[in-house]
Enzyme design. Structure first.
Site, mmCIF file in Angstrom:
data_model
loop_
_atom_site.group_PDB
_atom_site.id
_atom_site.type_symbol
_atom_site.label_atom_id
_atom_site.label_comp_id
_atom_site.label_asym_id
_atom_site.label_seq_id
_atom_site.Cartn_x
_atom_site.Cartn_y
_atom_site.Cartn_z
ATOM 1 N N ASP A 65 0.820 -1.208 0.000
ATOM 2 C CA ASP A 65 0.000 0.000 0.000
ATOM 3 C C ASP A 65 0.852 1.255 0.000
ATOM 4 O OD1 ASP A 65 -2.416 -1.389 0.062
ATOM 5 O OD2 ASP A 65 -2.412 -1.525 2.253
ATOM 6 N N TYR A 125 7.144 -9.400 6.780
ATOM 7 C CA TYR A 125 7.085 -7.968 7.033
ATOM 8 C C TYR A 125 7.720 -7.665 8.383
ATOM 9 C CZ TYR A 125 3.632 -7.447 3.275
ATOM 10 O OH TYR A 125 2.993 -7.442 2.054
#
EC number: 5.4.99.12
Length: 263
Positions: A65, A125
């Site tokens: 994003d 992540y």
């Protein structure tokens, strides 16, 4: 017996290249091409166009994003089989046409059947927290500043309740896909200044990682009991979990592949 993954081939007359790419997410509206905003995908494709007119749009392991950073994103690009630039020189040639916020770290010929997105078996992540009374200019835009104290043991206890295969609807934003996912790793690693929250799984729901981190912060600050995350998970209600933390602290840190990802 576990079914093998399908093999993916470049279009006829093309070869597939595998890149490792890093970027500062502050400069981009995410990975995916957008008509009215800068994207990593469009910027990387434009760099290829400077070198060849026969290059397909790049494909990444994960579609991050806006504002999310990447330390080592696997990407594939299909180029004409007559592409003449030697691969050892390609990263430098591409970087000459990229802004300082985006860089190709390495290039190699992709293994047969490799697809950066569909061959990926695990995505990782890291979310970074600046745990200090005052903000730090060198970490601005790269971490979430948390001035109060956090209980790392409580956060890890809550994290342990979330690992495994569950319905993660309570941690996803506006998700219309099926919401069962396998969370393979979730842990909080304290540091002297910067804390890290490590997350791993094959795939994630929209804003799932940021929702998980937001919930762990409620636990760490004493606003939520560690055991309560089990009830939040079972509720499947987004309003029960913590708010999404800002994108600025989130990094795509790496990915893994099966046999089709090995050269």
């Amino acid at each position: 017996m576990i079914a093998s993954r399908p093999e993916y081939a470049p279009p006829p007359g093309h070869i597939r290249l595998r890149l490792t790419v890093a970027w500062d997410g502050a400069a981009y509206a995410g990975w995916q091409f957008q008509p009215n905003a800068p994207s990593v995908q469009a910027s990387l494709h434009a760099a290829f166009v400077h070198l060849t007119s026969d290059a397909f749009r790049p494909v990444a392991a994960g579609r991050t994003d806006a504002g999310v950073h990447a330390e080592a994103m696997p990407v594939h690009v299909d180029v004409g089989s007559n592409f003449g630039l030697p691969l050892p020189r390609l990263a430098r040639a591409l970087n000459a046409h990229l802004s300082p916020s985006l860089a190709v770290l390495g290039v190699e010929k992709a293994a047969p059947g490799f697809h950066a997105r569909f061959s990926c078996t695990e995505r990782r992540y890291v979310y970074r927290l600046l745990c200090a009374p005052q903000r730090h200019p060198l970490w601005e835009g790269r971490t979430l500043h948390v001035p109060g104290r956090l209980d790392a043991a409580a956060m890890n206890a809550a994290a342990a309740c979330l690992i495994g295969t569950h319905d993660f609807a309570a941690f996803a934003t506006q998700e219309d896909r099926q919401t069962v996912r396998e969370l393979r790793a979730l842990s909080v690693v304290p540091g002297n200044l910067v804390w890290e929250i490590h997350v791993a799984g094959e795939s994630f729901l929209r804003h799932m990682v940021r929702g998980l981190v937001g919930t762990l912060l409620l636990v760490g600050s004493g606003k939520l009991e560690a055991e309560a995350v089990t009830e939040i998970l079972a509720s499947r209600q987004r309003a029960q979990a913590g708010a999404n933390v800002p994108a600025q602290g989130l990094y795509f840190s790496g990915a893994s592949y099966g046999e089709e990802g090995r050269c």
